[in-house]
Scaffold this motif. Structure first.
Motif, short mmCIF file in Angstrom:
data_model
loop_
_atom_site.label_atom_id
_atom_site.label_comp_id
_atom_site.label_asym_id
_atom_site.label_seq_id
_atom_site.Cartn_x
_atom_site.Cartn_y
_atom_site.Cartn_z
N GLY A 161 0.79 -1.22 0.00
CA GLY A 161 0.00 0.00 0.00
C GLY A 161 0.82 1.27 0.00
O GLY A 161 2.04 1.24 0.21
N PRO A 162 0.17 2.41 -0.24
CA PRO A 162 0.89 3.68 -0.37
C PRO A 162 1.62 4.12 0.90
O PRO A 162 2.70 4.69 0.83
CB PRO A 162 -0.23 4.68 -0.74
N GLU A 163 1.02 3.88 2.06
CA GLU A 163 1.67 4.32 3.30
C GLU A 163 3.00 3.60 3.52
O GLU A 163 4.01 4.22 3.87
CB GLU A 163 0.74 4.06 4.48
N GLU A 164 3.00 2.29 3.28
CA GLU A 164 4.22 1.50 3.45
C GLU A 164 5.27 1.90 2.41
O GLU A 164 6.45 2.09 2.74
CB GLU A 164 3.88 0.02 3.31
N PHE A 165 4.86 2.03 1.15
CA PHE A 165 5.80 2.32 0.07
C PHE A 165 6.38 3.73 0.22
O PHE A 165 7.59 3.93 0.09
CB PHE A 165 5.09 2.17 -1.27
N ASN A 166 5.54 4.70 0.47
CA ASN A 166 6.01 6.08 0.63
C ASN A 166 6.87 6.22 1.89
O ASN A 166 7.84 6.99 1.90
CB ASN A 166 4.83 7.04 0.68
N GLY A 167 6.51 5.47 2.94
CA GLY A 167 7.32 5.51 4.16
C GLY A 167 8.70 4.93 3.92
O GLY A 167 9.70 5.45 4.45
N TYR A 168 8.78 3.88 3.13
CA TYR A 168 10.07 3.29 2.78
C TYR A 168 10.93 4.30 2.01
O TYR A 168 12.13 4.43 2.26
CB TYR A 168 9.84 2.03 1.95
N ALA A 169 10.31 5.01 1.07
CA ALA A 169 11.04 6.02 0.29
C ALA A 169 11.57 7.13 1.20
O ALA A 169 12.69 7.61 1.02
CB ALA A 169 10.13 6.60 -0.78
N ARG A 170 10.77 7.55 2.18
CA ARG A 170 11.23 8.58 3.11
C ARG A 170 12.36 8.06 3.99
O ARG A 170 13.31 8.79 4.29
CB ARG A 170 10.05 9.06 3.98
N TRP A 171 12.25 6.80 4.39
CA TRP A 171 13.29 6.20 5.24
C TRP A 171 14.64 6.18 4.53
O TRP A 171 15.69 6.41 5.15
CB TRP A 171 12.87 4.78 5.62
N LEU A 172 14.64 5.90 3.23
CA LEU A 172 15.89 5.88 2.47
C LEU A 172 16.62 7.21 2.54
O LEU A 172 17.85 7.26 2.53
CB LEU A 172 15.61 5.51 1.01
N ARG A 173 15.85 8.29 2.62
CA ARG A 173 16.46 9.63 2.65
C ARG A 173 17.01 9.99 4.01
O ARG A 173 17.71 10.99 4.15
CB ARG A 173 15.44 10.67 2.18
N THR A 174 16.68 9.21 5.03
CA THR A 174 17.17 9.50 6.39
C THR A 174 18.33 8.60 6.79
O THR A 174 18.89 8.77 7.88
CB THR A 174 16.03 9.34 7.42
N LEU A 175 18.68 7.64 5.93
CA LEU A 175 19.78 6.72 6.26
C LEU A 175 21.08 7.50 6.47
O LEU A 175 21.42 8.39 5.70
CB LEU A 175 19.97 5.70 5.15
N GLY A 176 21.79 7.14 7.52
CA GLY A 176 23.07 7.78 7.82
C GLY A 176 22.97 8.99 8.72
O GLY A 176 24.00 9.54 9.14
N GLU A 177 21.75 9.47 8.99
CA GLU A 177 21.60 10.61 9.90
C GLU A 177 21.90 10.17 11.33
O GLU A 177 21.59 9.04 11.71
CB GLU A 177 20.18 11.17 9.81
N PRO A 178 22.49 11.04 12.15
CA PRO A 178 22.86 12.43 11.87
C PRO A 178 24.26 12.60 11.27
O PRO A 178 24.69 13.71 11.02
CB PRO A 178 22.79 13.07 13.25
N ALA A 179 25.00 11.49 11.08
CA ALA A 179 26.34 11.62 10.51
C ALA A 179 26.27 12.21 9.11
O ALA A 179 27.13 13.02 8.71
CB ALA A 179 27.03 10.26 10.48
N LEU A 180 25.25 11.83 8.34
CA LEU A 180 25.04 12.38 7.01
C LEU A 180 23.83 13.28 7.02
O LEU A 180 22.90 13.09 7.80
CB LEU A 180 24.81 11.25 5.99
N HIS A 181 23.83 14.27 6.14
CA HIS A 181 22.66 15.13 6.00
C HIS A 181 21.53 14.38 5.30
O HIS A 181 21.75 13.33 4.70
CB HIS A 181 23.02 16.40 5.21
N HIS A 182 20.35 14.93 5.38
CA HIS A 182 19.17 14.32 4.78
C HIS A 182 19.37 14.10 3.28
O HIS A 182 19.69 15.03 2.54
CB HIS A 182 17.95 15.22 5.01
N GLY A 183 19.20 12.85 2.85
CA GLY A 183 19.31 12.54 1.43
C GLY A 183 20.71 12.25 0.93
O GLY A 183 20.88 11.83 -0.22
N TRP A 184 21.74 12.47 1.77
CA TRP A 184 23.11 12.26 1.31
C TRP A 184 23.40 10.80 0.99
O TRP A 184 24.17 10.50 0.07
CB TRP A 184 24.10 12.77 2.36
#
Length: 233
Positions: free
Chosen positions: A51-74
Motif C-alpha cells: 500500500g501507499p503508506e508502506e511504500f512512501n514511508g520506505y522512500a522517506r526512510w531511504l532519505r534519512t539513512l546515515g543521519e545524523p552523521a550524514l545530511h538528509h538525502g546524502w
C-alpha cells in the motif's frame, strides 16, 4: 605516502587498466556492484504491494539513512555516485574489450556458426537498452520530468501514473527482459573472471545465474503487471 610511491601505484593501476585481464576485472566488479543494487532495488519495489503508506514511508526512510552523521538525502546521493561510476566503468570496459576483440580478428570466420547463447549475442544491445532505460527511469521516477502526473514525495502515486500508460509499461517490460538476459550471462562471466574455475562448480554457477535472472525479472515485472491488472491501485 611519498610522491614516488603514489606515482608507482598510479603507474601500476594504468598497466592493469590497459590489460585485457584488468578490463575484464573492472567489468566483473562493477557488474557485481550493480547486481547487488538490483536485488535491493527489487525488494524495495515489492513494498508497493503493502500500500501507499508502506511504500512512501520506505522512500522517506531511504532519505534519512546515515543521519545524523550524514545530511538528509546524502546516503542516496552516495549510492547514485557509486552506481554512476559502476555504470561508466562497466560500459567503457565493455566497449574497449569489444574493440580489442574485433582488432584481434580483422577477418571474419570462413564458416559462421552460432558460437554462443542468445544472451551472449545480445549483451551489447542489452547494455545499450539498459543505459537508455536508466536515463528514462531517472527522468520518470526520480525527477518526475517525463512522468504524466509526477509529484515530489509521492512515489507510490508516481508508480501508478507511470504504469497507467502503455508506453511506460512497454519501456519497463523491454528493459527488465534485457536485465534478465544481462544477469544470466553476466553473473557467470563475472564469477569466472574473478577466479571461479570451469571444472567443478560451472553447472551450479549456471543454475545460480539462471535462477537469479528469473527471480529479478519476475520481481521487477510484478509491479507493472499488477498495476495493469488492478491488483495494485
Amino acid at each position: 605516502m611519498t610522491l614516488a610511491t603514489r606515482a608507482e601505484r598510479a603507474g601500476t593501476a594504468r598497466v592493469i587498466w590497459r590489460s585485457t585481464v584488468g578490463k575484464k576485472a573492472v567489468m566483473a566488479v562493477s557488474g557485481l556492484v550493480m547486481l547487488l543494487y538490483l536485488v535491493v532495488h527489487m525488494l524495495g519495489n515489492l513494498k508497493v504491494f503493502f500500500g501507499p503508506e508502506e511504500f512512501n514511508g520506505y522512500a522517506r526512510w531511504l532519505r534519512t539513512l546515515g543521519e545524523p552523521a550524514l545530511h538528509h538525502g546524502w546516503f542516496l546521493w552516495l549510492v547514485r555516485v557509486v552506481l554512476l561510476g559502476s555504470v561508466v566503468a562497466h560500459g567503457v570496459s565493455a566497449y574497449q574489450l569489444s574493440r580489442r576483440d574485433r582488432a584481434a580478428r580483422p577477418i571474419g570466420y570462413a564458416h559462421r556458426r552460432r558460437r554462443s547463447s542468445y544472451a551472449v549475442r545480445t549483451m551489447r544491445w542489452g547494455g545499450v537498452i539498459l543505459a537508455l532505460f536508466i536515463v528514462w527511469h531517472v527522468l520518470d521516477l526520480t525527477t518526475g520530468t517525463v512522468n504524466p502526473r509526477g509529484e515530489a514525495g509521492r512515489p507510490y502515486e508516481n508508480v501508478l501514473a507511470t504504469f497507467g500508460t502503455w508506453y511506460g509499461n512497454v519501456i519497463y517490460v523491454v528493459a527488465m527482459l534485457a536485465v534478465g538476459l544481462h544477469v544470466r550471462h553476466g553473473l557467470r562471466s563475472a564469477a569466472l573472471t574473478l577466479g571461479v574455475t570451469r571444472t567443478g562448480p560451472d553447472r551450479t554457477l549456471r543454475a545460480l545465474a539462471n535462477g537469479l535472472a528469473l527471480v529479478l525479472t519476475a520481481g521487477f515485472l510484478a509491479v507493472p503487471l499488477s498495476v495493469m491488472t488492478g491488483v495494485v491501485s
